[in-house]
Scaffold this motif. Sequence first.
Motif, short mmCIF file in Angstrom:
data_model
loop_
_atom_site.label_atom_id
_atom_site.label_comp_id
_atom_site.label_asym_id
_atom_site.label_seq_id
_atom_site.Cartn_x
_atom_site.Cartn_y
_atom_site.Cartn_z
N ASP A 18 40.70 -10.82 54.56
CA ASP A 18 42.09 -10.50 54.24
C ASP A 18 43.05 -10.91 55.36
O ASP A 18 44.16 -11.37 55.11
N ASP A 19 42.60 -10.78 56.60
CA ASP A 19 43.43 -11.09 57.77
C ASP A 19 43.53 -12.61 57.92
O ASP A 19 42.52 -13.30 58.02
N ASP A 20 44.75 -13.14 57.96
CA ASP A 20 44.94 -14.59 58.08
C ASP A 20 44.27 -15.17 59.32
O ASP A 20 43.74 -16.28 59.29
N LEU A 21 44.28 -14.42 60.44
CA LEU A 21 43.74 -14.94 61.68
C LEU A 21 42.23 -15.21 61.59
O LEU A 21 41.72 -16.12 62.23
N SER A 22 41.53 -14.42 60.80
CA SER A 22 40.09 -14.61 60.64
C SER A 22 39.75 -15.17 59.26
O SER A 22 38.75 -15.88 59.11
N GLY A 23 40.56 -14.86 58.26
CA GLY A 23 40.27 -15.32 56.90
C GLY A 23 40.47 -16.80 56.70
O GLY A 23 39.68 -17.47 56.02
N LYS A 24 41.54 -17.35 57.30
CA LYS A 24 41.78 -18.78 57.14
C LYS A 24 40.67 -19.63 57.76
O LYS A 24 40.25 -20.63 57.17
N PRO A 25 40.16 -19.27 58.96
CA PRO A 25 39.02 -20.04 59.49
C PRO A 25 37.79 -19.99 58.58
O PRO A 25 37.10 -21.00 58.43
N LEU A 26 37.51 -18.84 57.95
CA LEU A 26 36.36 -18.77 57.03
C LEU A 26 36.61 -19.66 55.83
O LEU A 26 35.68 -20.35 55.36
N GLU A 27 37.83 -19.67 55.33
CA GLU A 27 38.17 -20.53 54.20
C GLU A 27 37.94 -21.99 54.56
O GLU A 27 37.43 -22.77 53.75
N ALA A 28 38.29 -22.37 55.79
CA ALA A 28 38.08 -23.75 56.24
C ALA A 28 36.59 -24.06 56.38
O ALA A 28 36.12 -25.15 56.01
N ILE A 29 35.83 -23.10 56.89
CA ILE A 29 34.38 -23.29 57.07
C ILE A 29 33.70 -23.48 55.72
O ILE A 29 32.91 -24.42 55.52
N THR A 30 33.98 -22.58 54.78
CA THR A 30 33.32 -22.68 53.47
C THR A 30 33.79 -23.92 52.71
O THR A 30 33.00 -24.54 52.00
N GLY A 31 35.05 -24.28 52.89
CA GLY A 31 35.54 -25.49 52.25
C GLY A 31 34.84 -26.73 52.77
O GLY A 31 34.49 -27.63 52.00
#
Length: 216
Positions: free
Chosen positions: A120-133
């Motif tokens: 949910d937190d952009d600071l940690s959520g966006k990196p996970l989104e990039a990793i899985t992408g």
Amino acid sequence: MGFTGFPDEAFLFYEGLEADNSKTYFGRHKQLYEEAVREPMLALADEMAAEFGSAQLFRPHRDVRFAKDKSPYKTHQGAFVDLMPGIGLYVELSAAGLFTAGGVYTKAPDQVARYRAAVDDDLSGKPLEAITGSLEAAGYALHGERLKTRPRGFDAGHPRIDLLRHRSLHAGMRFEPEPWVHTPQVRERVARTWRDFGPLVEWLCTHVRGSELPPR
């Protein structure tokens, strides 16, 4: 002896076990299981340990106490590098070929809560989104138990709602039993995928961690 690949007999063993999942079949072919499946998997795990850590082999027997399916044996042999409780790297041999994966497999409530807070937190959520992408773009599939609807407390329009639905999350790739599985090339194939899973596993170890709840 070092790892030399999985012999064709390993796949024949599992083809037979899928057709006759019985104590009689396993007992008659136990030596084949030991020589064609278990010993090569142990050798592979031993050679991977220096870079990735020690892998533990799963038992061939299924826990059928609470299962509707009472088949006594697993139709695959898995090995898992447990970097944190339930978080790590996995390799599996079956009649279908070889499967490698990495991620979090447990679903302890505190782990799920920390996972969703981090997504949910952009600071940690966006990196996970990039990793899985990046993993999906490289041909890996995302697996794990997930809700069909949005989790409670999150809006259906959340930019990472698909990741929030997960209760467990791991990326994986399946390889069919082509000629290279009978050679030492298996070691580098598995190692390459495990390296690719590294950023996902590192993110999970940082943000999800092991369960802090006492076992029931």
